[in-house]
Scaffold this active site. Structure first.
Site, PDB file in Angstrom:
ATOM      1  CG  HIS A  63      -0.275   0.194   2.542  1.00  0.00           C
ATOM      2  ND1 HIS A  63       0.575  -1.094   3.054  1.00  0.00           N
ATOM      3  CD2 HIS A  63      -0.158   0.962   3.519  1.00  0.00           C
ATOM      4  CE1 HIS A  63       0.966  -0.623   4.071  1.00  0.00           C
ATOM      5  NE2 HIS A  63       0.536   0.566   4.491  1.00  0.00           N
ATOM      6  CG  HIS A  65       0.105   4.388   4.933  1.00  0.00           C
ATOM      7  ND1 HIS A  65      -0.706   3.548   5.707  1.00  0.00           N
ATOM      8  CD2 HIS A  65      -0.670   5.267   4.486  1.00  0.00           C
ATOM      9  CE1 HIS A  65      -1.859   4.261   5.799  1.00  0.00           C
ATOM     10  NE2 HIS A  65      -1.861   5.154   5.099  1.00  0.00           N
ATOM     11  CG  ASP A  67       5.194   2.751   6.964  1.00  0.00           C
ATOM     12  OD1 ASP A  67       4.283   3.252   6.573  1.00  0.00           O
ATOM     13  OD2 ASP A  67       5.018   1.997   8.132  1.00  0.00           O
ATOM     14  CG  HIS A  68       4.325  -0.439   4.155  1.00  0.00           C
ATOM     15  ND1 HIS A  68       4.537  -1.438   4.462  1.00  0.00           N
ATOM     16  CD2 HIS A  68       3.835   0.598   5.336  1.00  0.00           C
ATOM     17  CE1 HIS A  68       4.197  -1.485   5.780  1.00  0.00           C
ATOM     18  NE2 HIS A  68       3.670  -0.627   6.380  1.00  0.00           N
ATOM     19  CG  HIS A 137      -4.066  -0.393   6.444  1.00  0.00           C
ATOM     20  ND1 HIS A 137      -3.614  -0.285   7.825  1.00  0.00           N
ATOM     21  CD2 HIS A 137      -2.943   0.356   5.958  1.00  0.00           C
ATOM     22  CE1 HIS A 137      -2.952   0.457   8.220  1.00  0.00           C
ATOM     23  NE2 HIS A 137      -2.324   0.936   7.082  1.00  0.00           N
ATOM     24  CG  ASP A 204       0.658  -1.323   7.654  1.00  0.00           C
ATOM     25  OD1 ASP A 204       1.746  -2.164   7.772  1.00  0.00           O
ATOM     26  OD2 ASP A 204       0.826  -0.274   7.608  1.00  0.00           O
ATOM     27  CG  HIS A 262       4.959  -2.698  10.125  1.00  0.00           C
ATOM     28  ND1 HIS A 262       3.989  -2.093  10.996  1.00  0.00           N
ATOM     29  CD2 HIS A 262       5.093  -1.703   9.213  1.00  0.00           C
ATOM     30  CE1 HIS A 262       3.590  -0.910  10.466  1.00  0.00           C
ATOM     31  NE2 HIS A 262       4.176  -0.780   9.406  1.00  0.00           N
TER      32      HIS A 262
END
Length: 302
Positions: A63, A65, A67-68, A137, A204, A262
């Site tokens: 996804h 976000h 941090d990914h 999520h 997530d 994570h």
């Protein structure tokens, strides 16, 4: 010699810490190199881990976000800088096409590598060995599953009894049957099924059916474990798993080995083993609490 292993390039969640970089995971599976969720700093982490851009065959984004995915820009530019000769397929939620394009062309560079966008268009989508499964999520998010097809294992005693050796064995594997001394020998008479190996990657999400489908019977499950059990209310609110949730997912899915990762920055690095202890209360398989630069071999075949 082929390798089947997971290289942890980063194991933090929203905020990196002194000990944990943002997400990043490389699955080495024979000739494939699949990079999952390259967060900020992944290119540097690859250098420290001895991972070359030329190893990559696929990149999977669960996804969009940060941090990914924030490291995707640098990784794609590195492919061109190193003139990686083979195409690299990129998988990501189709609803995030705009973010993929922004990251791909965030700065000016000489694009020499062949990057093949292959967005996830629907639930339970498949592209070669990769399948994607919807997670729960706050934005569109998919878990990924890498599946090796089943093969066959030749049985030496049966081959000898059938009088098969040398080129005849190769022909049998290729054609499914051969004629030996007037008798037709079929492949299934002298072999047995060799189950393929499976690696599942669940980031997530709250507990959901898609996570269970993704993880089903996996030899190795890489699962987020953002929160400890005492903070289950935060996990539910923000769409994450606790360490207990991750352990329960592994148990219900029949997983062989669970890698927890994570982790929220709220927990001290020195207390990381507590995540594994909580997961172990509900899952009796092998558990590893990820740390940056861990190299985790896949379990032996079933």
């Amino acid at each position: 010699m082929s390798r089947r292993e997971l290289v942890v390039l980063g194991s933090a969640s929203q905020t990196p810490t002194r000990h944990r970089n943002h997400n990043g995971y490389l699955l080495r599976f024979d000739t494939d190199g699949v990079l999952f969720d390259p967060g900020e700093g992944t290119q540097r982490q690859m250098t420290h881990a001895g991972v070359a851009a030329a190893e990559l065959t696929r990149i999977c984004i669960t996804h969009f976000h940060g941090d990914h995915s924030l490291g995707l820009s640098a990784v794609l530019q590195r492919l061109s800088l190193d003139a990686v000769p083979r195409p690299v397929r990129c998988h990501y939620p189709a609803s995030g096409q705009e973010f993929f394009e922004r990251l791909r062309y965030s700065t000016v560079y000489h694009e020499r590598a062949t990057v093949v966008p292959a967005p996830v268009l629907a639930d339970d989508w498949t592209d070669g060995p990769i399948s994607a499964h919807p997670l729960d999520h706050r934005i569109d998010c998919f878990g990924y599953r890498y599946t090796e097809p089943d093969g066959v294992r030749m049985l030496p005693d049966r081959l000898a009894a059938a009088g098969l050796h040398g080129p005849a064995i190769s022909r049998l594997q290729r054609e499914g049957s051969v004629l030996v001394d007037g008798r037709v020998i079929r492949l299934d008479e002298v072999s047995e099924r060799r189950p393929g190996q499976t690696v599942a990657f669940v980031m997530d999400t709250r507990p959901c059916p898609g996570a269970l489908t993704c993880a089903r019977d996996a030899d190795l499950l890489v699962a987020e474990s953002t929160f400890r059990a005492a903070d289950a209310d935060l996990a539910t609110r923000y769409g994450h798993l606790t360490s207990t949730d991750a352990g329960r997912l592994a148990a219900e899915a029949g997983v062989r080995k669970l890698v927890l990762t994570h982790f929220s920055q709220r927990y001290p690095y020195e207390d990381a083993d507590a995540f594994g202890e909580e997961a172990a209360a509900v899952f009796d398989g092998e558990i590893q609490v990820a740390r940056d630069f861990d190299v985790i071999p896949l379990p032996r075949r079933r």
